[in-house]
Design a protein around this motif. Structure first.
Motif, PDB file in Angstrom:
ATOM      1  N   PHE A 159      32.661  26.396  33.666  1.00 49.60           N
ATOM      2  CA  PHE A 159      31.700  25.556  32.942  1.00 49.60           C
ATOM      3  C   PHE A 159      30.635  25.005  33.887  1.00 49.60           C
ATOM      4  N   LEU A 160      31.051  24.471  35.020  1.00 50.61           N
ATOM      5  CA  LEU A 160      30.105  23.902  35.975  1.00 50.61           C
ATOM      6  C   LEU A 160      29.200  24.969  36.587  1.00 50.61           C
ATOM      7  N   MET A 161      29.729  26.157  36.797  1.00 51.55           N
ATOM      8  CA  MET A 161      28.901  27.236  37.341  1.00 51.55           C
ATOM      9  C   MET A 161      27.793  27.610  36.360  1.00 51.55           C
ATOM     10  N   LEU A 162      28.137  27.703  35.083  1.00 50.26           N
ATOM     11  CA  LEU A 162      27.126  28.051  34.084  1.00 50.26           C
ATOM     12  C   LEU A 162      26.083  26.947  33.944  1.00 50.26           C
ATOM     13  N   LYS A 163      26.531  25.710  33.875  1.00 43.57           N
ATOM     14  CA  LYS A 163      25.589  24.593  33.771  1.00 43.57           C
ATOM     15  C   LYS A 163      24.762  24.468  35.046  1.00 43.57           C
ATOM     16  N   GLY A 164      25.364  24.748  36.177  1.00 44.04           N
ATOM     17  CA  GLY A 164      24.645  24.695  37.444  1.00 44.04           C
ATOM     18  C   GLY A 164      23.542  25.731  37.499  1.00 44.04           C
ATOM     19  N   ARG A 165      23.809  26.906  36.958  1.00 46.85           N
ATOM     20  CA  ARG A 165      22.765  27.944  36.913  1.00 46.85           C
ATOM     21  C   ARG A 165      21.605  27.508  36.037  1.00 46.85           C
ATOM     22  N   GLU A 166      21.917  26.906  34.891  1.00 47.74           N
ATOM     23  CA  GLU A 166      20.852  26.405  34.012  1.00 47.74           C
ATOM     24  C   GLU A 166      20.017  25.352  34.733  1.00 47.74           C
ATOM     25  N   LEU A 167      20.684  24.424  35.409  1.00 49.57           N
ATOM     26  CA  LEU A 167      19.981  23.376  36.127  1.00 49.57           C
ATOM     27  C   LEU A 167      19.149  23.958  37.258  1.00 49.57           C
TER      28      LEU A 167
END
Length: 77
Positions: free
Chosen positions: A16-24
């Protein structure tokens, strides 16, 4: 069993954090910033267009009211 559960929770949280981190990260790149600016520009332009349409219709309505009250004929301009 408890350790396995927490291992799965940790793995899910990591994904989850990896995906959100990519968006950010994408939002902070020049291309991402440009996309955000473009989107906000389109929203502002659409809002201004709506405002102008409302303003023009209200202006025409008020002009018709004033012409009616003052017994003026329609302008030929």
């Amino acid at each position: 069993m408890s350790r396995f559960f927490w291992l799965l929770v940790g793995a899910a949280l990591t994904v989850f954090l990896m995906l959100k981190g990519r968006e950010l990260l994408h939002k902070l790149t020049p291309r991402g910033v440009a996309e955000q600016v473009e989107r906000k520009g389109h929203e502002a332009a659409a809002g201004f267009g709506t405002f102008m349409a409302t303003f023009r219709s209200a202006m025409a309505e008020r002009e018709a009211e004033l012409r009616s009250e003052l017994d003026l004929s329609e302008s030929t301009n």
